[in-house]
Design an enzyme around this catalytic site. Structure first.
Site, PDB file in Angstrom:
ATOM      1  CB  CYS A 133      -0.908   0.004   1.233  1.00  0.00           C
ATOM      2  SG  CYS A 133      -2.070   1.396   1.248  1.00  0.00           S
ATOM      3  CG  ASP A 190      -0.745   4.006   5.265  1.00  0.00           C
ATOM      4  OD1 ASP A 190       0.158   4.491   5.979  1.00  0.00           O
ATOM      5  OD2 ASP A 190      -1.942   4.024   5.592  1.00  0.00           O
ATOM      6  NE  ARG A 228      -0.698   4.875   8.684  1.00  0.00           N
ATOM      7  CZ  ARG A 228      -1.990   4.718   8.991  1.00  0.00           C
ATOM      8  NH1 ARG A 228      -2.386   4.851  10.247  1.00  0.00           N
ATOM      9  NH2 ARG A 228      -2.877   4.431   8.057  1.00  0.00           N
ATOM     10  CG  HIS A 277      -1.688  -1.125   5.883  1.00  0.00           C
ATOM     11  ND1 HIS A 277      -2.243  -0.110   6.642  1.00  0.00           N
ATOM     12  CD2 HIS A 277      -1.804  -0.728   4.602  1.00  0.00           C
ATOM     13  CE1 HIS A 277      -2.648   0.855   5.828  1.00  0.00           C
ATOM     14  NE2 HIS A 277      -2.409   0.509   4.591  1.00  0.00           N
ATOM     15  CB  CYS A 281      -5.813  -0.480   4.471  1.00  0.00           C
ATOM     16  SG  CYS A 281      -5.439   0.113   2.805  1.00  0.00           S
TER      17      CYS A 281
HETATM   18 CO    CO Z   1      -3.442   1.233   2.973  1.00  0.00          CO
END
Ligand code: CO
Length: 210
Positions: free
Chosen positions: A43, A45, A47, A99, A102
């Site tokens: 992803c 993302d 993080r 994750h 998400c």
């Molecule tokens: Co995500």
């Protein structure tokens, strides 16, 4: 105007110095080329940085990231990365890593208009629809979202196995596809144990005669 971006450049300088301190040949080695054993589809993302959470170095993982780690068979970007990783770099493992928490998955569970992103989130809505019996039976929203995160990864692993790129590769070389989910709560990755390594487990209608 904000100058917050400058800390990235000073950070880079510090990082490069530290790398050289540990290994004076660190960058010289990188110029020689890459030979990664893994393709990571994760992803976008902020993080979930592939190298950091797997404690690996530059050169070890070939990476593709998009919102909610989708493997879409019309995505030229994803297919180009997959083709190059498998055919040229000859990676041994392809990992789809989602994750929990998400944002893409959470947004797909809602009915809010997300503008242009609707088109992308639609792929996750299809996963929900395919598994709605199981998902609708989970009353707790977070538990339901967590399960959708897992099911989404599993579907993307299937999507990889449905590509000619992967099936062609299985003819001559070994390639394993894995589905993982990373959790912010403890920093650990859960192996969903949906790995594929040959065409036998692919639904018959998706198999190509090659
Ligand atoms: Co995500």
């Amino acid at each position: 105007m904000s100058t917050s971006y400058l800390r990235l450049l000073t950070g880079n300088k510090k990082w490069a110095e530290e790398k050289l301190k540990v290994n004076p040949d660190f960058f010289k080695n990188l110029t020689l080329g890459q030979n990664p054993e893994y393709l990571w589809i994760g992803c976008s993302d902020s993080r979930v940085p592939a190298n950091e959470i797997t404690n690996t170095n530059s050169g070890e993982i070939f990476v593709h990231r998009n919102i909610a780690n989708i493997v879409l068979n019309t995505d030229m970007n994803l297919l180009s990365v997959l083709y190059y990783a498998v055919e040229v770099l000859k990676v041994k493992h392809v990992i789809v890593c989602g994750h929990y928490g998400c944002g893409g998955v959470l947004a797909a569970m809602e009915n809010k208009d997300q503008g242009f992103v609707n088109n992308w989130l639609r792929n996750i809505k299809e996963v929900y629809s395919k598994h709605c019996k199981e998902l609708d039976a989970i009353t707790d929203f977070t538990a339901r979202a967590n399960r959708l995160v897992e099911l989404n990864v599993i579907e993307q692993v299937h999507n990889l196995a449905k590509t000619k790129i992967v099936q062609q590769h299985w003819k001559s070389r070994e390639l394993e596809i894995h589905g993982w989910v990373y959790g912010f709560d403890n920093g650990l990755i859960k192996d969903l144990k949906v790995s594929y390594s040959d065409i036998k487990n692919v639904e018959p209608v998706f198999r190509y005669d090659i």
